[in-house]
Design a protein around this motif. Structure first.
Motif, PDB file in Angstrom:
ATOM      1  N   ALA A   1       0.833  -1.202   0.000  1.00  0.00           N
ATOM      2  CA  ALA A   1       0.000   0.000   0.000  1.00  0.00           C
ATOM      3  C   ALA A   1       0.866   1.250   0.000  1.00  0.00           C
ATOM      4  CB  ALA A   1      -0.928   0.005   1.208  1.00  0.00           C
ATOM      5  N   LEU A   2       0.249   2.374  -0.323  1.00  0.00           N
ATOM      6  CA  LEU A   2       0.926   3.663  -0.271  1.00  0.00           C
ATOM      7  C   LEU A   2       0.515   4.356   1.015  1.00  0.00           C
ATOM      8  CD1 LEU A   2       2.805   5.524  -1.905  1.00  0.00           C
ATOM      9  CD2 LEU A   2       0.756   6.586  -2.863  1.00  0.00           C
ATOM     10  N   TRP A   3       1.473   4.629   1.867  1.00  0.00           N
ATOM     11  CA  TRP A   3       1.224   5.288   3.144  1.00  0.00           C
ATOM     12  C   TRP A   3       1.682   6.739   3.053  1.00  0.00           C
ATOM     13  CZ3 TRP A   3      -0.698   2.815   7.640  1.00  0.00           C
ATOM     14  CH2 TRP A   3      -0.929   1.434   7.499  1.00  0.00           C
ATOM     15  N   PHE A   4       0.912   7.647   3.657  1.00  0.00           N
ATOM     16  CA  PHE A   4       1.293   9.059   3.603  1.00  0.00           C
ATOM     17  C   PHE A   4       0.875   9.778   4.875  1.00  0.00           C
ATOM     18  CE2 PHE A   4      -2.773   8.488   1.482  1.00  0.00           C
ATOM     19  CZ  PHE A   4      -3.577   9.547   1.914  1.00  0.00           C
ATOM     20  N   THR A   5       1.610  10.851   5.177  1.00  0.00           N
ATOM     21  CA  THR A   5       1.314  11.641   6.364  1.00  0.00           C
ATOM     22  C   THR A   5       0.385  12.796   6.015  1.00  0.00           C
ATOM     23  OG1 THR A   5       3.301  12.989   6.016  1.00  0.00           O
ATOM     24  CG2 THR A   5       3.507  11.082   7.473  1.00  0.00           C
ATOM     25  N   LEU A   6      -0.474  13.130   6.962  1.00  0.00           N
ATOM     26  CA  LEU A   6      -1.346  14.313   6.877  1.00  0.00           C
ATOM     27  C   LEU A   6      -0.876  15.241   7.994  1.00  0.00           C
ATOM     28  CD1 LEU A   6      -4.712  12.426   6.289  1.00  0.00           C
ATOM     29  CD2 LEU A   6      -3.472  13.795   4.596  1.00  0.00           C
ATOM     30  N   VAL A   7       0.063  16.102   7.657  1.00  0.00           N
ATOM     31  CA  VAL A   7       0.805  16.839   8.676  1.00  0.00           C
ATOM     32  C   VAL A   7      -0.083  17.765   9.492  1.00  0.00           C
ATOM     33  CG1 VAL A   7       1.487  18.664   7.039  1.00  0.00           C
ATOM     34  CG2 VAL A   7       2.886  18.233   9.070  1.00  0.00           C
ATOM     35  N   HIS A   8      -1.082  18.388   8.875  1.00  0.00           N
ATOM     36  CA  HIS A   8      -1.927  19.329   9.620  1.00  0.00           C
ATOM     37  C   HIS A   8      -3.094  18.638  10.317  1.00  0.00           C
ATOM     38  CE1 HIS A   8       0.480  22.350   7.780  1.00  0.00           C
ATOM     39  NE2 HIS A   8      -0.015  22.178   6.575  1.00  0.00           N
ATOM     40  N   GLN A   9      -3.433  17.451   9.884  1.00  0.00           N
ATOM     41  CA  GLN A   9      -4.542  16.704  10.484  1.00  0.00           C
ATOM     42  C   GLN A   9      -4.072  15.821  11.633  1.00  0.00           C
ATOM     43  OE1 GLN A   9      -7.047  14.802   7.560  1.00  0.00           O
ATOM     44  NE2 GLN A   9      -7.983  13.422   9.051  1.00  0.00           N
TER      45      GLN A   9
ATOM     46  N   PRO B   1      -5.569   8.563  13.018  1.00  0.00           N
ATOM     47  CA  PRO B   1      -5.035   9.648  13.857  1.00  0.00           C
ATOM     48  C   PRO B   1      -3.809   9.147  14.624  1.00  0.00           C
ATOM     49  CG  PRO B   1      -7.416   9.428  14.120  1.00  0.00           C
ATOM     50  CD  PRO B   1      -6.957   8.217  13.369  1.00  0.00           C
ATOM     51  N   VAL B   2      -2.763   9.989  14.694  1.00  0.00           N
ATOM     52  CA  VAL B   2      -1.546   9.565  15.390  1.00  0.00           C
ATOM     53  C   VAL B   2      -1.065  10.586  16.413  1.00  0.00           C
ATOM     54  CG1 VAL B   2      -0.736   7.947  13.621  1.00  0.00           C
ATOM     55  CG2 VAL B   2      -0.124  10.360  13.422  1.00  0.00           C
ATOM     56  N   GLY B   3      -0.817  11.800  16.010  1.00  0.00           N
ATOM     57  CA  GLY B   3      -0.267  12.805  16.919  1.00  0.00           C
ATOM     58  C   GLY B   3       0.093  14.050  16.140  1.00  0.00           C
ATOM     59  N   ALA B   4       0.583  15.047  16.814  1.00  0.00           N
ATOM     60  CA  ALA B   4       0.792  16.349  16.197  1.00  0.00           C
ATOM     61  C   ALA B   4       1.959  16.357  15.219  1.00  0.00           C
ATOM     62  CB  ALA B   4       1.029  17.402  17.278  1.00  0.00           C
ATOM     63  N   GLY B   5       1.675  16.783  13.997  1.00  0.00           N
ATOM     64  CA  GLY B   5       2.717  17.047  13.020  1.00  0.00           C
ATOM     65  C   GLY B   5       3.440  15.853  12.451  1.00  0.00           C
ATOM     66  N   PRO B   6       2.753  14.748  12.088  1.00  0.00           N
ATOM     67  CA  PRO B   6       3.485  13.662  11.428  1.00  0.00           C
ATOM     68  C   PRO B   6       4.088  14.168  10.121  1.00  0.00           C
ATOM     69  CG  PRO B   6       1.123  13.368  11.154  1.00  0.00           C
ATOM     70  CD  PRO B   6       1.304  14.502  12.115  1.00  0.00           C
TER      71      PRO B   6
ATOM     72  N   ASP C   1      -2.231  -3.083  10.319  1.00  0.00           N
ATOM     73  CA  ASP C   1      -3.611  -3.079  10.804  1.00  0.00           C
ATOM     74  C   ASP C   1      -4.028  -1.760  11.429  1.00  0.00           C
ATOM     75  OD1 ASP C   1      -2.254  -3.063  13.220  1.00  0.00           O
ATOM     76  OD2 ASP C   1      -3.077  -4.963  13.947  1.00  0.00           O
ATOM     77  N   GLY C   2      -3.123  -0.773  11.426  1.00  0.00           N
ATOM     78  CA  GLY C   2      -3.449   0.553  11.944  1.00  0.00           C
ATOM     79  C   GLY C   2      -3.097   0.781  13.392  1.00  0.00           C
ATOM     80  N   SER C   3      -2.611  -0.241  14.095  1.00  0.00           N
ATOM     81  CA  SER C   3      -2.235  -0.051  15.495  1.00  0.00           C
ATOM     82  C   SER C   3      -0.963   0.788  15.576  1.00  0.00           C
ATOM     83  CB  SER C   3      -2.025  -1.402  16.188  1.00  0.00           C
ATOM     84  OG  SER C   3      -1.053  -2.172  15.513  1.00  0.00           O
ATOM     85  N   CYS C   4      -0.939   1.725  16.529  1.00  0.00           N
ATOM     86  CA  CYS C   4       0.149   2.708  16.613  1.00  0.00           C
ATOM     87  C   CYS C   4       0.862   2.649  17.949  1.00  0.00           C
ATOM     88  CB  CYS C   4      -0.398   4.126  16.417  1.00  0.00           C
ATOM     89  SG  CYS C   4      -1.144   4.429  14.822  1.00  0.00           S
ATOM     90  N   SER C   5       2.120   3.011  17.932  1.00  0.00           N
ATOM     91  CA  SER C   5       2.891   3.222  19.148  1.00  0.00           C
ATOM     92  C   SER C   5       3.866   4.356  18.875  1.00  0.00           C
ATOM     93  CB  SER C   5       3.632   1.949  19.567  1.00  0.00           C
ATOM     94  OG  SER C   5       4.417   1.450  18.510  1.00  0.00           O
ATOM     95  N   SER C   6       4.453   4.898  19.918  1.00  0.00           N
ATOM     96  CA  SER C   6       5.388   6.004  19.719  1.00  0.00           C
ATOM     97  C   SER C   6       6.532   5.910  20.705  1.00  0.00           C
ATOM     98  CB  SER C   6       4.676   7.357  19.857  1.00  0.00           C
ATOM     99  OG  SER C   6       4.160   7.520  21.165  1.00  0.00           O
TER     100      SER C   6
END
Length: 297
Positions: free
Chosen positions: A33-41, A58-63, A90-95
């Motif tokens: 797949a093609l993955w991309f960041t939405l920096v303002h969202q 949704p992930v966090g501020a400024g990806p 699967d969309g699960s996130c960590s940081s």
């Protein structure tokens, strides 16, 4: 959203968000797949390789920048949240939080050592993050390290935006700096080329640069010195491709230095990231779309 705009025989645009969301960088994932960041969202999105559907996480501020990792996940920098993020298919996130606070992580790339390497622009540092979450940091070779990429020599190479230089760091932390001939070059994007050299953009000087692993530098002025080249990547056709953020175009340069470019639908589309995917070049337009550029073999 699935609007398609035919720009020319070579370029199509796919609307994937509102203009305020800001598609910024993109990369093909291990899942095809093609993955991309939405920096303002504050999100990372996935475009399905089959039906083109887009899923937003949704992930966090400024990806900001995103890269495939050796563990089958996508890794990205959170510039405003000062973290490194990981998202599984699967969309699960960590940081993960770097050692230096408020460092402004920007560039990220998989290293030859099975770790992710990243830059901290505001702290002038370079970080290494293992798949187990262990973070190590090194002083940057110069001011404002920006994009970073693995080189053909087993080291990591980066642009030093406010140092007008290209930096190199080995996996054990040994650093080298190569000053550029042109003052005010402000390099941003960097990528390994098919010719065994590193190619980079000079957003301040309107040039594309090439540096060998021995440190020999060549610069190629672009036809529009105000086009503000931003990101660069090796294409499937043996050439380097780059975005012209200031002119709303996508450029191509051969390893011999021959330049051509493609117009996008609007001069203010703000193309940023660029990546090969599905036999073509794709770029992220901050105006809310992804552009697909056909490539001839």
């Amino acid at each position: 959203m699935n609007e398609i705009r035919e720009v020319s025989a070579a370029v199509r645009e796919f609307a994937v968000s509102g203009r305020g969301s800001g598609p910024y960088a993109l990369a093909e994932g291990p899942d095809g797949a093609l993955w991309f960041t939405l920096v303002h969202q504050g999100a990372v999105a996935r475009r399905d390789p089959g039906d083109g559907s887009v899923t937003v996480h949704p992930v966090g501020a400024g990806p900001t920048l995103v890269a495939a990792g050796p563990d089958g996940a996508m890794w990205f920098t959170e510039y405003r949240a000062h973290r490194i993020g990981r998202i599984a298919p699967d969309g699960s996130c960590s940081s993960f939080t770097p050692v230096t606070p408020a460092g402004g992580p920007f560039g990220i790339a998989a290293g030859p050592d099975g770790a992710m390497w990243f830059t901290l622009t505001a702290a002038d540092r370079v970080g290494r993050l293992t798949m187990d979450g262990e973070v190590t940091e090194y002083p940057s070779p110069g001011a404002f390290p920006s994009a970073i990429t693995a080189g053909p020599d087993g080291a990591l190479w980066m642009t030093l935006n406010q140092h007008d230089a290209i930096g190199r760091i080995t996996t054990d932390g040994t650093r080298t700096v190569h000053s550029l001939p042109t003052g005010g070059a402000a390099p941003v994007g960097i990528a390994a080329g098919p010719d065994g050299a590193l190619w980079f953009t000079e957003i301040g000087a309107g040039r594309i640069g090439r540096i060998t692993v021995a440190g020999e530098i060549t610069e190629y002025p672009l036809p529009d010195p105000a086009c503000r080249p931003h990101a660069v990547v090796a294409g499937p056709d043996g050439a380097m491709w780059f975005t012209e953020w200031g002119s709303g175009r996508v450029g191509r340069i051969t390893v011999e230095g021959v330049v051509t470019s493609y117009a996008l639908s609007r001069s203010d589309s703000e193309p940023h990231g660029i990546a090969p995917h599905d036999g073509a070049l794709w770029c992220a337009l901050e105006s809310g779309s992804l552009a697909r550029i056909e490539v001839s073999a």
